[in-house]
Design an enzyme around this catalytic site. Structure first.
Site, short mmCIF file in Angstrom:
data_model
loop_
_atom_site.label_atom_id
_atom_site.label_comp_id
_atom_site.label_asym_id
_atom_site.label_seq_id
_atom_site.Cartn_x
_atom_site.Cartn_y
_atom_site.Cartn_z
N CYS A 126 0.85 -1.18 0.00
CA CYS A 126 0.00 0.00 0.00
C CYS A 126 0.90 1.24 0.00
CB CYS A 126 -0.90 0.00 1.23
SG CYS A 126 -2.00 1.43 1.36
N ASP A 128 0.63 3.69 1.83
CA ASP A 128 0.74 4.17 3.21
C ASP A 128 2.20 4.19 3.66
OD1 ASP A 128 0.77 3.94 6.22
OD2 ASP A 128 -1.39 3.98 5.95
N HIS A 195 -2.43 -3.95 4.92
CA HIS A 195 -2.04 -3.66 6.30
C HIS A 195 -3.25 -3.37 7.18
CE1 HIS A 195 -2.53 0.84 6.11
NE2 HIS A 195 -2.41 0.58 4.82
N CYS A 206 -6.04 0.68 6.62
CA CYS A 206 -5.82 1.22 5.28
C CYS A 206 -6.89 2.25 4.94
CB CYS A 206 -5.83 0.10 4.25
SG CYS A 206 -5.54 0.65 2.56
#
Length: 480
Positions: A126, A128, A195, A206
């Protein structure tokens, strides 16, 4: 109880030193700029400011930006964004040692991974920032076998682009025999990483999937299955890829591995939880702990521990779990078992191609894309995150646009520069209000794909007029 039998003290110390250096470099920015802001109307300000910046930050600031008067004070937002960019560039040129994962139990890790049946690994985490260290810290996979690592919001990678990456690797195997010959029975492995947050899954998971762990995992599993089918349907002669779904608890960096069964199928409900396995193996001797991991993987796959057909994938999964146990130990030893910053604390946004030379948790929100139209949703999520992180405190959002080029290909650099400038212009247009308010700054860089190449600035960030040497360094630094 002492450290886990599979912890790697030397590797962990090296990663800690890297983390400490990166954190210290960024943490120095605000105090230094506050001190500079306080002296801006004093005699000899520009020289004193440059001296302080060089001493505290390791670089000087654009000279034209250090002209201040009581009617036109310094633009501290612009200086802050520039300092973040220069700090990142300085760290990128540090050439941190990423060879720590090159060996496993004394053997070359890339050779082991090929022996397990995989000649190349493509990782999609991701976007992130808490997954910014997925390769070097969380999974500890040698960079030599990671042919692609590109982040997307929610890990929703582009299937067609992943197919092109696969084709490039397979063509090289046929033409050059690299990383191994095309007739060797190995596969391209696509890993998707989602995650969650063990302590606050409903809020710190997420963002792209509304902090819904099951939704994030399910969407990624569907995307991995679609990628596999796309390869099988589009190419003849039994073309196939392997896929693997991995979840990360960003509070502790503990992973869960959704081990494929004998039919190469994965399930959301079937996985090895490494946090639990870590606890179950803490009191064992090293070899016994490794055997316990292998047995847990076989049980998860639903096959005997000596099943030949699934051996390669099972050993690779066990390898990742063993590596991650060292990371769990790292978080326990240096962060009291759980990061204090459970949410976002990223320093900047990076868009375009991935940049892996500087890896650390929460370093950057990574929205890899070629055009804003293609990655608008990813970028919007990043801007939303930084609106809370920076804009709410009056600080700007630094956005680094980065593309790679191949110096062996005529015109490649020029095309990369144009792509970067085009993407930069589109970003500034999309977030024009933030730009007008001095709350978003963009910086464009390119980099040759060759090993040991350096970041190259494209033009002057936001119209800076600072003098530069031909090598790209600050002229004042060169004279120091």
């Amino acid at each position: 109880m002492g450290a886990h039998p599979l912890h790697d003290a030397t590797h962990n110390r090296c990663l800690l030193e890297r983390e400490a250096e990166i954190v210290a470099a960024f943490e120095a920015i605000e105090p230094a700029l506050k001190e500079i802001a306080a002296m801006q109307w004093q005699d000899g300000f520009a020289e004193r400011a440059q001296s302080l910046a060089l001493q505290r930050l390791g670089f000087t600031l654009p000279r034209a930006w250090l002209v201040a008067s009581w009617t036109a004070p310094l633009d501290m937002r612009r200086l802050y964004a520039y300092a973040v960019f220069r700090t990142f560039r300085t760290l990128a040129e540090r050439n941190f040692d990423r060879s720590l994962a090159n060996h496993n139990e004394g053997e070359p890790a890339d050779a082991l991974i090929r022996r397990w049946g995989f000649h190349a690994i493509d990782i999609t985490p991701c976007a992130d920032g808490r997954l910014s260290g997925v390769v070097d810290y969380i999974l500890r996979v040698p960079p030599a076998v990671v042919v692609h690592r590109k982040s997307y919001a929610g890990s929703m990678f582009d299937i067609e682009e992943s197919m092109r990456h696969w084709a490039e690797v397979e063509l090289r195997r046929h033409r050059e025999g690299l990383p191994n010959r095309a007739d060797e029975p190995t596969r391209y492995l696509k890993i998707g990483v989602y995650h969650t947050s063990g302590s606050d899954p409903g809020h710190e998971g997420c963002a792209a999937h509304g902090s819904d762990e099951r939704r994030a995992a399910s969407a990624l599993l569907e995307r991995l299955d679609a990628f596999r089918k796309a390869i099988e349907n589009s190419f003849c002669c039994g073309a196939s890829v392997a896929t693997l779904l991995i979840g990360v608890d960003t509070d502790t960096d503990a992973i869960r591995v959704h081990v494929p069964d004998a039919e190469d199928r994965m399930s959301l409900e079937r996985y090895v939880d490494n946090a639990r396995l870590y606890e179950a193996t803490r009191a064992l001797e090293r070899e016994a702990a490794k055997e316990a991991i292998r047995l847990a993987v076989a049980e998860c796959a639903g096959v005997p521990s000596d099943d030949a057909a699934t051996e390669g994938m099972r050993w690779f999964c066990a390898y990742l779990l063993k590596n991650n146990m060292a990371q769990i130990e790292y978080v326990r030893a240096y962060h009291n078992g759980r990061y204090t910053d459970l949410g976002h604390t990223e320093r900047f946004i990076t868009v375009g191609d991935s940049f892996d030379d500087v890896q650390m948790r929460n370093l950057a929100y990574q929205a890899q894309m070629d055009t804003v139209e293609e990655g608008a949703s990813d970028l919007d999520i990043g801007i939303k995150i930084f609106t809370k992180l920076n804009v709410a405190r009056g600080l700007p959002i630094p956005v680094i646009v980065h593309f790679r080029y191949d110096a062996k290909v005529p015109g490649s650099r020029e095309r990369a520069v144009k792509r970067g400038q085009r993407l930069e212009a589109a970003i500034r247009e999309r977030y024009a209000q933030l730009v007008r308010e001095g709350l978003l700054y963009t910086f464009v860089t390119v980099k040759d794909s060759a090993v040991a190449s350096r970041l190259e600035d494209v033009g002057e960030p936001n119209g800076a007029t600072e003098d530069h040497c031909a090598c790209g360094c600050d002229s004042m630094e060169a004279r120091s």
